[in-house]
Scaffold this motif. Sequence first.
Motif, PDB file in Angstrom:
ATOM      1  N   THR A  35       1.439  -3.742   6.377  1.00 20.83           N
ATOM      2  CA  THR A  35       1.651  -3.310   4.993  1.00 20.83           C
ATOM      3  C   THR A  35       1.191  -4.386   4.017  1.00 20.83           C
ATOM      4  O   THR A  35       0.461  -4.099   3.057  1.00 20.83           O
ATOM      5  N   ARG A  77       9.164   1.420   2.918  1.00 25.41           N
ATOM      6  CA  ARG A  77       9.190   2.400   1.813  1.00 25.41           C
ATOM      7  C   ARG A  77      10.226   2.059   0.754  1.00 25.41           C
ATOM      8  O   ARG A  77      10.076   2.437  -0.405  1.00 25.41           O
ATOM      9  N   GLU A  78      11.258   1.331   1.139  1.00 26.22           N
ATOM     10  CA  GLU A  78      12.253   0.910   0.161  1.00 26.22           C
ATOM     11  C   GLU A  78      11.639  -0.092  -0.811  1.00 26.22           C
ATOM     12  O   GLU A  78      12.064  -0.201  -1.951  1.00 26.22           O
ATOM     13  N   GLY A  81       8.106   2.141  -2.304  1.00 24.65           N
ATOM     14  CA  GLY A  81       8.407   3.453  -2.858  1.00 24.65           C
ATOM     15  C   GLY A  81       7.486   4.525  -2.298  1.00 24.65           C
ATOM     16  O   GLY A  81       6.770   4.305  -1.319  1.00 24.65           O
ATOM     17  N   GLU A  82       7.506   5.670  -2.924  1.00 24.27           N
ATOM     18  CA  GLU A  82       6.690   6.800  -2.456  1.00 24.27           C
ATOM     19  C   GLU A  82       5.227   6.659  -2.859  1.00 24.27           C
ATOM     20  O   GLU A  82       4.369   7.330  -2.308  1.00 24.27           O
ATOM     21  N   ASN A  83       4.943   5.797  -3.830  1.00 25.31           N
ATOM     22  CA  ASN A  83       3.574   5.633  -4.306  1.00 25.31           C
ATOM     23  C   ASN A  83       3.157   4.167  -4.167  1.00 25.31           C
ATOM     24  O   ASN A  83       3.359   3.373  -5.085  1.00 25.31           O
ATOM     25  N   PRO A  84       2.569   3.798  -3.033  1.00 26.07           N
ATOM     26  CA  PRO A  84       2.191   2.404  -2.837  1.00 26.07           C
ATOM     27  C   PRO A  84       1.145   1.903  -3.836  1.00 26.07           C
ATOM     28  O   PRO A  84       1.117   0.709  -4.160  1.00 26.07           O
TER      29      PRO A  84
END
Length: 120
Positions: A35, A77-78, A81-84
Amino acid sequence: MTNWIETITGSFEQKKQYKQHKARIDALPEPYGTTAKALQRYFMYYGGVTDGATLVTMMGDFVELWERAAVDGTPVREIVGENPVEFAETFVQAYSGTQWIDKERARLTKAIEDAERGQQ
């Protein structure tokens, strides 16, 4: 002799720090390492930070974020978030160093202003 070389190539100390940050990213456990590397690549394309001191600071903060997440076991993801993409762009914008696009923004603004003056 070092001063003129650093003027041309940039600070050796900053390069050393940057390489150390990259090594720390390489040492991250999965999924944090993958990531962080993906985000770092995006930073290089999106951010365009040209100020070495700002880049080193940003990368230091970035690697510390991922090292802490790995230690705490925080889900990726925490953090992103939903939009990297939004996460990455917001992260880079927090570092107000000089960017490559700044020169072109100034050039565009001047061209429009010059064009307006020519119309009057």
